[in-house]
Design a protein around this motif. Sequence first.
Motif, PDB file in Angstrom:
ATOM      1  N   PHE A  55      38.854  34.842  43.024  1.00 29.65           N
ATOM      2  CA  PHE A  55      37.919  35.648  43.809  1.00 29.65           C
ATOM      3  C   PHE A  55      36.715  34.734  44.015  1.00 29.65           C
ATOM      4  CE2 PHE A  55      35.791  40.135  43.807  1.00 29.65           C
ATOM      5  CZ  PHE A  55      35.001  39.792  44.871  1.00 29.65           C
TER       6      PHE A  55
ATOM      7  N   MET B 226      29.305  35.366  40.786  1.00 36.74           N
ATOM      8  CA  MET B 226      30.257  36.440  40.524  1.00 36.74           C
ATOM      9  C   MET B 226      29.605  37.717  39.993  1.00 36.74           C
ATOM     10  SD  MET B 226      33.105  35.448  41.572  1.00 36.74           S
ATOM     11  CE  MET B 226      33.949  36.916  41.024  1.00 36.74           C
TER      12      MET B 226
ATOM     13  N   LEU C 248      36.608  43.985  41.625  1.00 34.15           N
ATOM     14  CA  LEU C 248      37.975  43.921  42.134  1.00 34.15           C
ATOM     15  C   LEU C 248      38.680  45.188  41.688  1.00 34.15           C
ATOM     16  CD1 LEU C 248      40.368  42.561  43.491  1.00 34.15           C
ATOM     17  CD2 LEU C 248      40.724  41.238  41.405  1.00 34.15           C
TER      18      LEU C 248
ATOM     19  N   LEU D  83      37.444  40.513  35.950  1.00 36.80           N
ATOM     20  CA  LEU D  83      37.210  39.191  36.526  1.00 36.80           C
ATOM     21  C   LEU D  83      36.601  38.279  35.470  1.00 36.80           C
ATOM     22  CD1 LEU D  83      35.564  40.297  39.873  1.00 36.80           C
ATOM     23  CD2 LEU D  83      37.764  39.142  39.643  1.00 36.80           C
TER      24      LEU D  83
ATOM     25  N   GLY E 268      35.728  33.738  38.441  1.00 40.69           N
ATOM     26  CA  GLY E 268      36.366  34.474  39.527  1.00 40.69           C
ATOM     27  C   GLY E 268      37.868  34.626  39.401  1.00 40.69           C
TER      28      GLY E 268
ATOM     29  N   PHE F  50      41.422  36.113  38.194  1.00 44.51           N
ATOM     30  CA  PHE F  50      41.904  37.430  37.823  1.00 44.51           C
ATOM     31  C   PHE F  50      43.417  37.382  37.676  1.00 44.51           C
ATOM     32  CE2 PHE F  50      42.008  37.283  42.424  1.00 44.51           C
ATOM     33  CZ  PHE F  50      43.244  37.816  42.736  1.00 44.51           C
TER      34      PHE F  50
END
Length: 152
Positions: free
Chosen positions: A31, A38, A43, A57, A61, A63
């Motif tokens: 992400f 971040m 998400l 997350l 970033g 995941f």
Amino acid sequence: MKNLAILVFALLISTFSQAKNLETILIKGDFIVIDGGMENSTLQLRNEYGGVKDIKLKNNGKFAFEAIKDHNYVLTFMKKGYIKKEIMIDTHVEGDVQIKDVEFAVKLFPQASDSAKIVYNQPVGMIKFINGTEFVVEYNYAAAMLPTRVEI
């Protein structure tokens, strides 16, 4: 006899583990927030029944989550002041083939203006499987400009 029982138990556990692998797909990715960090990024995972779950997350970033075979999902990538994006994931395949793990990246860009908000009116991408051995990503960037309320 005791050794035979242990062997049978080990084989059952091994078989169950392989069956589980046929039923789930590891979805992982990055992400990426352009011109930002971040913090306050979100998400969310929505399943075909409307259930929503937040996906954890990492600070960089990254995941990951497990999707169940023969289901549909929508991942929603959000951060205040950024253009929200959604990715559809279709895990339907024919037969008992093992599906490979999926890895992809999504970039969020800042909203360009305070007076109008850019919103994609449908998911920007769809991940689906071909014969269970590979996946494809289809992109669709249909956007709409929504005027925002301006207070005087």
